[in-house]
Scaffold this active site. Structure first.
Site, PDB file in Angstrom:
ATOM      1  N   GLY A 171     -16.743   5.012  -7.352  1.00 19.86           N
ATOM      2  CA  GLY A 171     -17.240   5.225  -5.985  1.00 19.86           C
ATOM      3  C   GLY A 171     -16.716   4.134  -5.068  1.00 19.86           C
ATOM      4  N   GLY A 172     -17.493   3.864  -4.018  1.00 20.09           N
ATOM      5  CA  GLY A 172     -17.075   2.856  -3.043  1.00 20.09           C
ATOM      6  C   GLY A 172     -16.938   1.475  -3.651  1.00 20.09           C
ATOM      7  N   GLY A 411      20.806  -1.158   5.182  1.00 21.34           N
ATOM      8  CA  GLY A 411      19.549  -1.716   5.694  1.00 21.34           C
ATOM      9  C   GLY A 411      18.875  -2.584   4.647  1.00 21.34           C
ATOM     10  CB  ALA A 412      18.700  -2.335   0.964  1.00 19.91           C
TER      11      ALA A 412
END
Ligand code: HXC
Length: 524
Positions: A171-172, A411-412
């Site tokens: 859960g949370g 770009g790398a």
């Protein structure tokens, strides 16, 4: 009451608190292959260093006949101790008391040690083993969780926060570990999920076991939620101790220096790296394991890898160089040719940001052919995820050093700790290829007409080889970048260790501050 009776009463209460939910439930915990909250603390901390707080706290719930069911400590053991002689705050949930579930009193105990850790600048280590919100307390328990989440966020980047999952975390409740810096899990006995198998079955009709859904392996290899996985609780807690040895206590402290001369023969800071030239293949198309190269460079060949089972096309981890703690990132040519994809970008970005927050210098080994092409990547958001890594390197103000071992394309090249994103020292081997793209792709675009003509003459293979060779000589080497000052030095692989250590030493006094602002807006 006479003094001795007072002491006896104290001892009686302490013993009761130490029994948690009682001997029967402790036996059940052991039968499930799990240790108790106190046994875990014993393995985590230096022997005899633990000082407990709030041992006699109980819950204040009166609904569901809870007034009759009180256990001293209320399902969590909290306090402080030392690891390697340095102070840490710790909380350890006790599954033998209401399944380690979180009441408001239980939450307040955790908050108290977190507050103390933040005030004094010591790391917090949480040992999680809990059925989640104490059902009998309703919203009070939810409020308790949120108090912890808020503190996790306040402490982020100020003190290292480590979560060890040693049972259920559902859960949370998963969101506290998720905000912390590192998550450790144990194979077959810990699991994390937002909604469990039963809810999933009802909502989506999917059938899945809790292990397959949120076990250590699932989070190590599929989701990337976990950073470390161990075969046993003991091995896991040893691993936490090891991680701590690389980290400073807080963002104003330095990580401990560990003599590179170590025990025994030690590891000289000026030694040649003799294995690298053997690790690097002759052909730039062949793979090799970047970790072999890294181990040849760092102190004693010790590389403590983070998230080894996830996004194997990039490796991240801690090591020491000349005794200094460093974060080492490397593209991994042995997997997907070392290209950057969504998972590799987010994995490395988080690691870079952690190191930057805690003043740990970054050493990057670059061998990257570019970003992974494909609709899966584009539609999965490689643009925003790749930008995370770019952003992380660009905003980092710790010493940044990089070595281009082979490819640095497109770009790398910019992303991977290039001079342009303000790396401090950039080295390249003579084998480095720094260009917009690889020769094959480039000649297809640059010489389309020539290749068509050659095809007509039946000589396309020779022409292709000639053009690729020409391209390689012009661009696919480190010298154009070196001419422009984008590379500070072209070095022989043997020199890597002493060059990096010399650089790290000179950069120890680096001071750099970004512009004044509330905070940047990293592409999430
Ligand atoms: C109160 C709990 C509890 C809980 C377990 N116990 N979970 N008590 N609140 N959340 C108690 C049990 O009643 C039992 O008490 C003891 O702990 C051990 O539990 P068992 O069920 O016997 O153990 P086991 O078979 O190992 O199963 C463990 C478990 C299961 C899988 C965790 O107990 C379970 O499913 N619990 C409920 C989990 C849950 O739904 N929690 C809420 C999640 S939502 P006795 O007296 O018999 O020993 C949530 C929201 C957080 O947490 C939100 C944050 C924002």
């Amino acid at each position: 009451m006479p003094y001795l009776d007072q002491l006896q009463e104290l001892a009686r209460r302490e013993k009761l608190a130490e029994l948690g939910g009682g001997e029967e439930r402790i036996a059940k915990q052991h039968a499930a292959g799990k240790l108790t909250a106190r046994e875990r603390i014993g393995l985590l901390l230096d022997p005899g260093s633990f000082v407990e707080m709030d041992k006699f706290v109980t819950h204040r719930c009166t609904d569901f006949e809870m007034s009759d069911q009180k256990f001293l400590g209320d399902g969590v053991v909290t306090g402080y101790g030392t690891i390697g002689g340095r102070s840490v705050a710790v909380f350890s949930q006790d599954f033998t008391v209401f399944g380690g579930s979180l009441s408001s009193a239980h939450a307040s105990k955790i908050c108290k040690v977190m507050d103390m850790a933040l005030k004094t600048g010591m790391p917090v280590i949480g040992l999680n083993d809990s059925g989640g919100a104490r059902i009998q307390e309703g919203v009070e328990s939810l409020g308790g969780y949120a108090e912890i989440f808020w503190r996790n966020t306040q402490a982020s980047g100020v003190i290292p926060q480590i979560s060890v999952i040693l049972g259920p975390c559902a859960g949370g409740a998963v969101y506290s570990p998720a905000i912390t810096d590192f998550i450790f899990m144990v194979d077959q006995s810990s699991y994390m999920f937002v909604t469990g198998p039963d809810v999933i079955k009802t909502v989506t009709h999917e059938e899945v076991t809790k292990e397959a859904l949120g076990g250590a392996e699932a989070h190590m290899e599929k989701s990337g939620v976990a950073h470390f996985m161990a075969p046993s609780e003991k091995a896991c807690l040893q691993s936490v101790r090891k991680l701590m040895s690389f980290l400073p206590s807080n963002n104003l402290d330095s990580a401990p220096m560990v003599s590179s001369m170590g025990e025994g023969n030690g590891d000289p800071t000026d030694r040649d790296c003799l294995k690298i030239s053997k690790t690097l293949p002759d052909s730039s198309a062949k793979p090799y394991d970047m970790r072999d190269l890294i181990r040849d460079v760092v102190d004693d060949g010790e590389y403590f890898e983070v998230q080894p089972g996830y996004a194997a096309n990039i490796v991240v981890g801690f090591a020491r160089m000349g005794g200094m703690s460093v974060g080492v990132i490397g593209n991994q040519p042995a997997h997907l040719a070392g290209c950057l994809d969504i998972n590799a970008s987010t994995k490395a970005a988080r690691f870079v940001r952690f190191c930057d927050a805690f003043g740990i210098p970054l050493v990057t080994f670059v061998d990257v052919p570019g970003f992974l092409p494909g609709t899966k990547q584009e539609h999965g958001g490689i643009i925003k995820h790749g930008a995370k890594l770019l952003y992380a390197y660009a905003e980092a103000t710790v010493p940044k050093l990089a070595v281009i071992t082979r490819k640095a394309y497109g770009g790398a090249y910019d992303v991977m700790s290039s001079k342009h994103v303000r790396a401090d020292l950039n080295f390249a081997y003579p084998s480095a290829e720094i260009a917009v793209m690889g020769p094959e792709g480039a000649i297809n675009i640059l010489y389309r007409k020539e290749l068509v003509d050659a095809e007509k003459k039946g000589k396309v293979a020779e022409e292709r080889a000639r053009l690729a060779d020409h391209y390689r000589q012009t661009f696919a080497n480190p010298y154009k970048a070196a001419e422009l000052g984008y590379i500070d030095e072209v070095i022989a692989p043997e020199e890597t260790r002493r060059r990096l250590i010399r650089g790290l030493r000179v950069l120890q006094t680096k001071r750099e501050k970004g512009p004044n602002r509330k905070h940047g807006n990293i592409p999430l």
